[in-house]
Design an enzyme around this catalytic site. Structure first.
Site, PDB file in Angstrom:
ATOM      1  N   SER A 251      14.175 -14.015   9.365  1.00 54.16           N
ATOM      2  CA  SER A 251      15.167 -13.909   8.295  1.00 54.16           C
ATOM      3  C   SER A 251      16.038 -15.162   8.204  1.00 54.16           C
ATOM      4  O   SER A 251      16.387 -15.775   9.216  1.00 54.16           O
ATOM      5  CB  SER A 251      16.062 -12.700   8.572  1.00 54.16           C
ATOM      6  OG  SER A 251      17.202 -12.776   7.759  1.00 54.16           O
ATOM      7  N   THR A 296      17.907  -3.972   6.582  1.00 53.72           N
ATOM      8  CA  THR A 296      16.658  -4.133   5.863  1.00 53.72           C
ATOM      9  C   THR A 296      15.680  -3.052   6.317  1.00 53.72           C
ATOM     10  O   THR A 296      16.067  -2.119   7.025  1.00 53.72           O
ATOM     11  CB  THR A 296      16.126  -5.574   6.017  1.00 53.72           C
ATOM     12  OG1 THR A 296      14.968  -5.718   5.223  1.00 53.72           O
ATOM     13  CG2 THR A 296      15.796  -5.933   7.460  1.00 53.72           C
ATOM     14  N   LYS A 300      17.067   1.011   5.392  1.00 55.64           N
ATOM     15  CA  LYS A 300      17.892   1.022   4.182  1.00 55.64           C
ATOM     16  C   LYS A 300      18.202   2.437   3.671  1.00 55.64           C
ATOM     17  O   LYS A 300      19.240   2.664   3.063  1.00 55.64           O
ATOM     18  CB  LYS A 300      17.189   0.243   3.066  1.00 55.64           C
ATOM     19  CG  LYS A 300      17.221  -1.261   3.279  1.00 55.64           C
ATOM     20  CD  LYS A 300      16.418  -1.954   2.195  1.00 55.64           C
ATOM     21  CE  LYS A 300      17.210  -3.075   1.611  1.00 55.64           C
ATOM     22  NZ  LYS A 300      16.514  -3.836   0.576  1.00 55.64           N
ATOM     23  N   GLU A 386       2.064   7.045 -10.427  1.00 50.87           N
ATOM     24  CA  GLU A 386       2.946   8.179 -10.070  1.00 50.87           C
ATOM     25  C   GLU A 386       4.306   7.674  -9.572  1.00 50.87           C
ATOM     26  O   GLU A 386       5.345   8.285  -9.822  1.00 50.87           O
ATOM     27  CB  GLU A 386       2.331   9.044  -8.943  1.00 50.87           C
ATOM     28  CG  GLU A 386       0.974   9.661  -9.253  1.00 50.87           C
ATOM     29  CD  GLU A 386      -0.150   8.627  -9.158  1.00 50.87           C
ATOM     30  OE1 GLU A 386      -0.291   7.997  -8.109  1.00 50.87           O
ATOM     31  OE2 GLU A 386      -0.881   8.449 -10.164  1.00 50.87           O
ATOM     32  N   TYR A 444      11.053 -15.043  -3.119  1.00 48.32           N
ATOM     33  CA  TYR A 444      11.677 -16.388  -3.085  1.00 48.32           C
ATOM     34  C   TYR A 444      11.050 -17.312  -2.053  1.00 48.32           C
ATOM     35  O   TYR A 444      11.512 -18.438  -1.863  1.00 48.32           O
ATOM     36  CB  TYR A 444      13.193 -16.290  -2.877  1.00 48.32           C
ATOM     37  CG  TYR A 444      13.620 -15.639  -1.590  1.00 48.32           C
ATOM     38  CD1 TYR A 444      13.846 -14.273  -1.533  1.00 48.32           C
ATOM     39  CD2 TYR A 444      13.787 -16.390  -0.439  1.00 48.32           C
ATOM     40  CE1 TYR A 444      14.226 -13.667  -0.356  1.00 48.32           C
ATOM     41  CE2 TYR A 444      14.177 -15.789   0.742  1.00 48.32           C
ATOM     42  CZ  TYR A 444      14.392 -14.422   0.768  1.00 48.32           C
ATOM     43  OH  TYR A 444      14.762 -13.830   1.946  1.00 48.32           O
TER      44      TYR A 444
HETATM   45  N1  NAP Z   1      15.049 -12.044  -3.776  1.00 44.28           N
HETATM   46  C1  NAP Z   1      15.560 -11.111  -3.010  1.00 44.28           C
HETATM   47  O1  NAP Z   1      16.739 -11.165  -2.615  1.00 44.28           O
HETATM   48  C2  NAP Z   1      14.734  -9.914  -2.635  1.00 44.28           C
HETATM   49  C3  NAP Z   1      15.378  -8.719  -2.267  1.00 44.28           C
HETATM   50  C4  NAP Z   1      14.587  -7.607  -1.937  1.00 44.28           C
HETATM   51  C5  NAP Z   1      13.192  -7.730  -1.955  1.00 44.28           C
HETATM   52  N2  NAP Z   1      12.629  -8.935  -2.289  1.00 44.28           N
HETATM   53  C6  NAP Z   1      11.151  -9.060  -2.329  1.00 44.28           C
HETATM   54  O2  NAP Z   1      10.647  -8.093  -3.228  1.00 44.28           O
HETATM   55  C7  NAP Z   1       9.367  -7.656  -2.821  1.00 44.28           C
HETATM   56  C8  NAP Z   1       9.288  -6.119  -2.864  1.00 44.28           C
HETATM   57  O3  NAP Z   1      10.211  -5.573  -1.925  1.00 44.28           O
HETATM   58  P1  NAP Z   1      10.437  -3.995  -1.821  1.00 44.28           P
HETATM   59  O4  NAP Z   1      11.440  -3.793  -0.749  1.00 44.28           O
HETATM   60  O5  NAP Z   1      10.690  -3.414  -3.157  1.00 44.28           O
HETATM   61  O6  NAP Z   1       8.991  -3.510  -1.297  1.00 44.28           O
HETATM   62  P2  NAP Z   1       8.333  -2.053  -1.423  1.00 44.28           P
HETATM   63  O7  NAP Z   1       9.372  -1.000  -1.505  1.00 44.28           O
HETATM   64  O8  NAP Z   1       7.315  -1.989  -0.338  1.00 44.28           O
HETATM   65  O9  NAP Z   1       7.563  -2.076  -2.834  1.00 44.28           O
HETATM   66  C9  NAP Z   1       6.441  -2.894  -3.037  1.00 44.28           C
HETATM   67  C10 NAP Z   1       6.020  -2.854  -4.494  1.00 44.28           C
HETATM   68  O10 NAP Z   1       5.007  -3.865  -4.656  1.00 44.28           O
HETATM   69  C11 NAP Z   1       3.842  -3.253  -5.222  1.00 44.28           C
HETATM   70  N3  NAP Z   1       2.647  -3.948  -4.719  1.00 44.28           N
HETATM   71  C12 NAP Z   1       2.415  -4.361  -3.455  1.00 44.28           C
HETATM   72  N4  NAP Z   1       1.218  -4.997  -3.388  1.00 44.28           N
HETATM   73  C13 NAP Z   1       0.690  -4.966  -4.656  1.00 44.28           C
HETATM   74  C14 NAP Z   1      -0.502  -5.472  -5.221  1.00 44.28           C
HETATM   75  N5  NAP Z   1      -1.414  -6.126  -4.496  1.00 44.28           N
HETATM   76  N6  NAP Z   1      -0.702  -5.291  -6.537  1.00 44.28           N
HETATM   77  C15 NAP Z   1       0.213  -4.637  -7.298  1.00 44.28           C
HETATM   78  N7  NAP Z   1       1.381  -4.144  -6.819  1.00 44.28           N
HETATM   79  C16 NAP Z   1       1.612  -4.311  -5.494  1.00 44.28           C
HETATM   80  C17 NAP Z   1       3.886  -1.805  -4.772  1.00 44.28           C
HETATM   81  O11 NAP Z   1       3.097  -1.067  -5.662  1.00 44.28           O
HETATM   82  P3  NAP Z   1       2.502   0.379  -5.221  1.00 44.28           P
HETATM   83  O12 NAP Z   1       3.607   1.348  -5.491  1.00 44.28           O
HETATM   84  O13 NAP Z   1       1.326   0.548  -6.104  1.00 44.28           O
HETATM   85  O14 NAP Z   1       2.126   0.281  -3.767  1.00 44.28           O
HETATM   86  C18 NAP Z   1       5.398  -1.534  -4.930  1.00 44.28           C
HETATM   87  O15 NAP Z   1       5.714  -1.303  -6.284  1.00 44.28           O
HETATM   88  C19 NAP Z   1       9.133  -8.250  -1.441  1.00 44.28           C
HETATM   89  O16 NAP Z   1       8.283  -9.380  -1.581  1.00 44.28           O
HETATM   90  C20 NAP Z   1      10.506  -8.694  -1.004  1.00 44.28           C
HETATM   91  O17 NAP Z   1      10.457  -9.820  -0.153  1.00 44.28           O
HETATM   92  C21 NAP Z   1      13.353 -10.014  -2.653  1.00 44.28           C
END
Ligand code: NAP
Length: 503
Positions: A251, A296, A300, A386, A444
């Site tokens: 991190s 994280t 969360k 879903e 990012y």
């Molecule tokens: N910039 C920032 O400050 C910030 C903050 C938070 C998170 N993030 C980034 O945001 C991303 C998501 O985080 P999260 O906490 O929301 O994760 P999460 O709860 O695990 O959700 C992941 C999402 O990505 C989709 N996904 C994963 N692999 C996929 C693929 N190959 N094709 C299509 N869809 C796919 C999943 O779809 P399904 O439902 O179909 O599995 C789900 O909608 C991470 O990369 C994280 O690093 C950035």
């Protein structure tokens, strides 16, 4: 950390590598422990190897100080200068954050070690030390201080035996007169005056305060134990904030928050508390009086039922990424939403805008709540329909699978999936992008994802995930410290780190 604030050093003097590792495991749980001193002269000769030192170095996220003390200055056994020199080189190579060398080391050997330290850049710092185990001589302290200072080490360390209150007072006055932002001096005394002397020297900014892990394990007389230190009402303690979750080792949050504290000269530090055990995490926060935490995965949502209070926006989202501890009462917030909305608003307004959000995970839920609050018209597109349906039900908006036809006429497209994140940098959630939409990726790392590259080539305006990251961190900083965050400093250090990672 600011040089102005003293660091605590937990001493480990054990004969075998296994017992050293056991001791380090205990120290890893001490929130107020900054540095672990490995007294390598305590380790049995046959176990003192590069392989074992590497194992020890990798056993903690805390900084580790390597000391192979020579016998004349308190070392446990006779070790030749050539062996000590070779091990110092090994410690520098392995990446120990500090090495401690006696000022009495022969000049040519000292020059070689110092030159090796300089070659290592800022990764290893040199402590040049002097000890007098029998007395405190005012003229000797002044002379050693000037001599060591002229050699320009990172930290000047002088420790003497105080035989009277006058000796102890002299040392306290010396610390008061000589510690400054540019001079890092660790000065305190041993002996029966040591305990109170060490507390006062610590409060006056003596660079290092050496502590024993438990009673009977100290490496010098007058040392306080860690428990005595943290429970002593006279000690000015560093305020601690940190990140809980697992895995968190990579991190950037410590870098960003600590740079802010340094810039604003706040006696505060941000640490990593790697755990996925919520009971342990809550116990740790309360027992160590941690002021603020970023949370994280996977904590969360799990953390919510342990909180005394929750911010209405976080309650609506159903997850928190921030905990603030005010006199033992824990309140949860979600700063992801503020971070995301602020970074979008740097570029466009949201009221009545059509937004397609791809993904239905935790981040999407937070951003979705923010978008709806801002008056945007949202559609959620997700691989697993879903999940899109469930989130859309909660947010009261439309949903679909990832269907490019649904992107037409959108003002903003946001990728909230992990697609495109390192190491899968050649993947993009979309191959075709409608011409007019602003395109945002919350991933990012890399800073410019494949999706954003395609959008740029297509002539679309883009928003990187960095804005969301830095604004959510800034919001946490404000909650933890109540200060306005030094945003430019926080941005600079994290962009530098991202650019180093990209090389
Ligand atoms: N910039 C920032 O400050 C910030 C903050 C938070 C998170 N993030 C980034 O945001 C991303 C998501 O985080 P999260 O906490 O929301 O994760 P999460 O709860 O695990 O959700 C992941 C999402 O990505 C989709 N996904 C994963 N692999 C996929 C693929 N190959 N094709 C299509 N869809 C796919 C999943 O779809 P399904 O439902 O179909 O599995 C789900 O909608 C991470 O990369 C994280 O690093 C950035």
């Amino acid at each position: 950390m600011s040089h102005k604030y003293p660091k605590t050093v937990l001493c480990v003097g054990k004969e075998t590598v296994n017992t050293v590792l056991e001791e380090i495991e205990k120290i890893n749980r001490f929130a107020h422990a900054d540095i672990i001193e490995l007294r390598a002269d305590y380790i049995k000769e046959e176990e003192l190897t590069e392989e074992n030192l590497t194992k020890i170095k990798n056993a903690s996220d805390k900084e580790i100080l390597f000391t192979l003390r020579k016998q004349e200055e308190g070392g446990q056994r006779k070790i030749s200068d050539s062996v000590r020199e070779a091990f110092c080189f090994t410690a520098i190579k392995i990446g120990f954050e500090y090495i401690d060398i006696e000022n009495s080391t022969p000049k040519d050997m000292l020059d070689r070690i110092m030159s090796e330290v300089r070659k290592a850049g800022r990764s290893t710092q040199l402590i040049l030390s002097f000890h007098n185990f029998s007395e405190t001589l005012e003229s000797e302290i002044s002379e050693k201080f000037n001599d060591i200072k002229s050699k320009n080490p990172d930290i000047i360390k002088i420790v003497t035996m105080a035989n009277s209150e006058a000796d102890s007072n002299f040392i306290i006055d010396f610390v008061r007169s000589n510690v400054s932002d540019s001079v890092r001096l660790a000065l305190f005394c041993m002996g029966e005056w040591g305990t109170t002397n060490r507390i006062q020297c610590h409060n006056l900014g003596s660079a290092l305060t050496y502590l024993a892990v438990a009673s009977g394990t100290g490496t010098a007389s007058g040392q306080l134990t860690y428990d005595e230190f943290v429970s002593n009402p006279d000690i000015q303690k560093t305020t601690i904030c940190g990140l809980i979750g697992k895995p968190i080792r990579h991190s950037m949050s410590p870098l960003v928050h600590n740079a802010g504290y340094r810039d604003q000269n706040i006696n505060c530090k941000y640490i990593l508390i790697e755990t996925d055990d919520i009971d342990f995490a809550i116990h740790y926060i309360k027992s160590n009086n941690i002021r603020g935490l970023s949370a994280t995965m996977p904590l969360k949502i799990k953390a919510i039922k342990f909180l005394d209070d929750i911010d209405p926006l976080a309650e609506k989202i159903g997850s928190i990424n921030t905990i603030v501890n005010t006199a033992g009462k824990l309140k949860g917030y979600n700063t992801d939403v503020v971070g995301a909305i602020r970074s979008i608003k740097d570029v466009m307004t949201l009221k009545n805008k059509k937004v397609a959000m791809i993904g239905a995970g935790g981040a999407a839920r937070a951003i979705g709540v923010g978008l709806i609050e801002e008056g945007a018209e949202v559609i959620i597109l997700n691989r697993t329909v879903e999940k899109a349906e469930r989130l859309a039900g909660d947010l009261k908006c439309r949903f679909s699978g990832i269907d490019p036809a649904k992107l037409q006429d959108c003002d903003l497209i946001i990728n909230t999936t992990s697609v495109g994140m390192y190491p899968r940098v050649d993947e993009s959630i979309l191959q075709e992008i409608p011409p007019e939409a602003v395109v945002m990726d919350i991933v990012y790392y890399p800073l410019e994802t494949k999706l954003l590259k395609l959008a740029k080539q297509n002539g679309n305006e883009t928003i990187t995930g960095f804005g969301m990251f830095i604004y959510q961190a800034a919001e946490q900083y404000k909650l933890f410290t109540t200060n306005d965050p030094p945003l430019e400093v926080m941005k600079k250090v994290s962009l530098e780190r991202l650019s180093e990672l990209g090389k």
